[in-house]
Design an enzyme around this catalytic site. Sequence first.
Site, PDB file in Angstrom:
ATOM      1  N   ASP A 112       0.830  -1.207   0.000  1.00 38.45           N
ATOM      2  CA  ASP A 112       0.000   0.000   0.000  1.00 38.45           C
ATOM      3  C   ASP A 112       0.869   1.263   0.000  1.00 38.45           C
ATOM      4  OD1 ASP A 112      -2.847   0.901   0.351  1.00 38.45           O
ATOM      5  OD2 ASP A 112      -1.996   1.881   2.118  1.00 38.45           O
ATOM      6  N   GLU A 144       2.023  -0.194  -4.813  1.00 38.18           N
ATOM      7  CA  GLU A 144       0.994   0.759  -5.224  1.00 38.18           C
ATOM      8  C   GLU A 144       1.629   2.140  -5.280  1.00 38.18           C
ATOM      9  OE1 GLU A 144      -3.233   2.823  -3.967  1.00 38.18           O
ATOM     10  OE2 GLU A 144      -1.640   2.501  -2.521  1.00 38.18           O
TER      11      GLU A 144
HETATM   12  C1  NOJ Z   1      -4.453   3.001  -0.821  1.00 35.47           C
HETATM   13  C2  NOJ Z   1      -5.566   2.012  -0.703  1.00 35.47           C
HETATM   14  O1  NOJ Z   1      -5.748   1.371  -1.935  1.00 35.47           O
HETATM   15  C3  NOJ Z   1      -6.779   2.786  -0.242  1.00 35.47           C
HETATM   16  O2  NOJ Z   1      -7.945   2.006  -0.301  1.00 35.47           O
HETATM   17  C4  NOJ Z   1      -6.527   3.281   1.147  1.00 35.47           C
HETATM   18  O3  NOJ Z   1      -7.599   4.088   1.556  1.00 35.47           O
HETATM   19  C5  NOJ Z   1      -5.236   4.101   1.209  1.00 35.47           C
HETATM   20  N1  NOJ Z   1      -4.160   3.496   0.490  1.00 35.47           N
HETATM   21  C6  NOJ Z   1      -4.778   4.243   2.632  1.00 35.47           C
HETATM   22  O4  NOJ Z   1      -4.278   3.019   3.088  1.00 35.47           O
END
Ligand code: NOJ
Length: 527
Positions: free
Chosen positions: A201, A264
């Site tokens: 993440d 990500e």
């Molecule tokens: C990215 C995640 O995909 C999202 O769903 C989340 O709210 C934020 N990061 C915070 O962790």
Amino acid sequence: MSGQAWWQRGVVYQIYPRSFADSNGDGVGDLRGILERVGYLAELGVDAVWISPIYPSPMADFGYDVSNYTDIHPLFGSLDDLRELVHRVHALGMKLILDFVPNHTSNEHPWFLEAKSSRTNEKRQFYLWQDAKPDGSPPNNWLSVFGGSAWTWDETTGQYYYHAFLPEQPDLNWRHPEVRRQMYAAMRFWLELGVDGFRVDVLWHLIKDAEWRDNPPNPDYRAGEPPYTTLLPAYSTDQPEVFEIVREMRRVVEEYDGRVLIGEIYLPISRLVSYYGAAGDGAHLPFNFQLIVLPWRASDIAAAVSEYEAALPPGAWPNWVLGNHDQARIATRIGLRQARVAAMLLLTLRGTPTLYYGDELGLRDVPILPEQYQDPQGKNIGLSRDPARTPMQWSAAHNAGFTTGRPWLPVADDYEHVNVERELADPDSMLSLYRRLIALRRSEPAFVAGHYRPIVAGGDIVAYTREHDGRRWLVALNLGGQPAELSLSALGAGGEIVVGTSRQRQGQRVAEQLALAGDDGVIVRLD
Ligand code: NOJ
């Protein structure tokens, strides 16, 4: 294709676990629900399943606020359920990828409870604390992605703490060696258990400017865009020191055979590719979100593919993502007909494709009233992600076969027509198209290992060839609604349409001129 790793050959399928399949009737999806449906995934032909967070969490951000990194939330099941799932997924020849959320914990994580208990607590430095400015205001101008200041005042200890997302998601201090040690231990815990890797993440957020300098204003900000984007996150994200951490994570993953590290990262291509690591020692796959963030226009898409191909460092493996739980669904963004074209693009470009659960059915965003928003982003800044997170549509049964209880988000009202059971029986459905595309990709090495060569087509057409071992394929996609033609003279060959977004085209011969209807896409095996 033996030279390729599974994460290069394969197709990744993202499951948002709350919404996939509910085995116990509480209205929220769970691991046993997924277990009951793994056969569907194997038949679809995907190679790896990534599950959004399933760890203990107060669910302020639906699992992206973790309160224990080495356990399973009872809502989703138990560690034994996960072991069983890993086993079943492997038995079917697939892989299981977990979501790892290292940037922040929940504010109910024991570390944070300790850290905020006193300034001298040994966990204090696990988080990012700063004094107020003399006037009592936050230490700098940084904004939370979910609205408002990124700083929250802690009464007990008289300091602010930093949170890129909700106040319930305090950011960890990744400069602290003990934070790294503990987080790497958590990764090893899951790798030991047999999971095949992580989607990490907000990887580009982990390190922030050591001097906490103010972020500059965004000169391109336009009214109506999220308040977070009024500033450029120049000091709060994508800092040079982050690469050391990415390398360390890669080393942890490489202590085990055949695992993958996916990051990500929402950054422009030129910055994104640096997350592969200067020596190919970073993320295996820094997620490439071009197909999500770009306007759906042939010129933009073709330019982005070329830019990306050119920017990839030597040895780096490309990847493409069409949707996820943070974005409007593809069928809503570009319409159902173009969503078929998008599927063809995703599954024929060079690089690992990632698809979002339900997109293979053509699910659309489900309108949800503001009073019914569950998503904190919706509640805070009006941009709810709930519409793209509604229950998977398995059948025409009550609640689309997702749950026997009351679903946590409403089921789309088209579920009697748009569902797995029905689409499996309909050769013209989106699901049948996805199955044909995935099957072709699995059977033809050109789509995985082949060269990619763009064809300058102009207008609304995106076209390219994929070639491997003397076998050559043409992909021609009409991103517009009007008929268009592509001259094949430069290719010096005609061929046969093997898959079309419209099934009627399959088996047709094409020669000098390829005619495409509006919203049409074809894959041609060239002679
Ligand atoms: C990215 C995640 O995909 C999202 O769903 C989340 O709210 C934020 N990061 C915070 O962790």
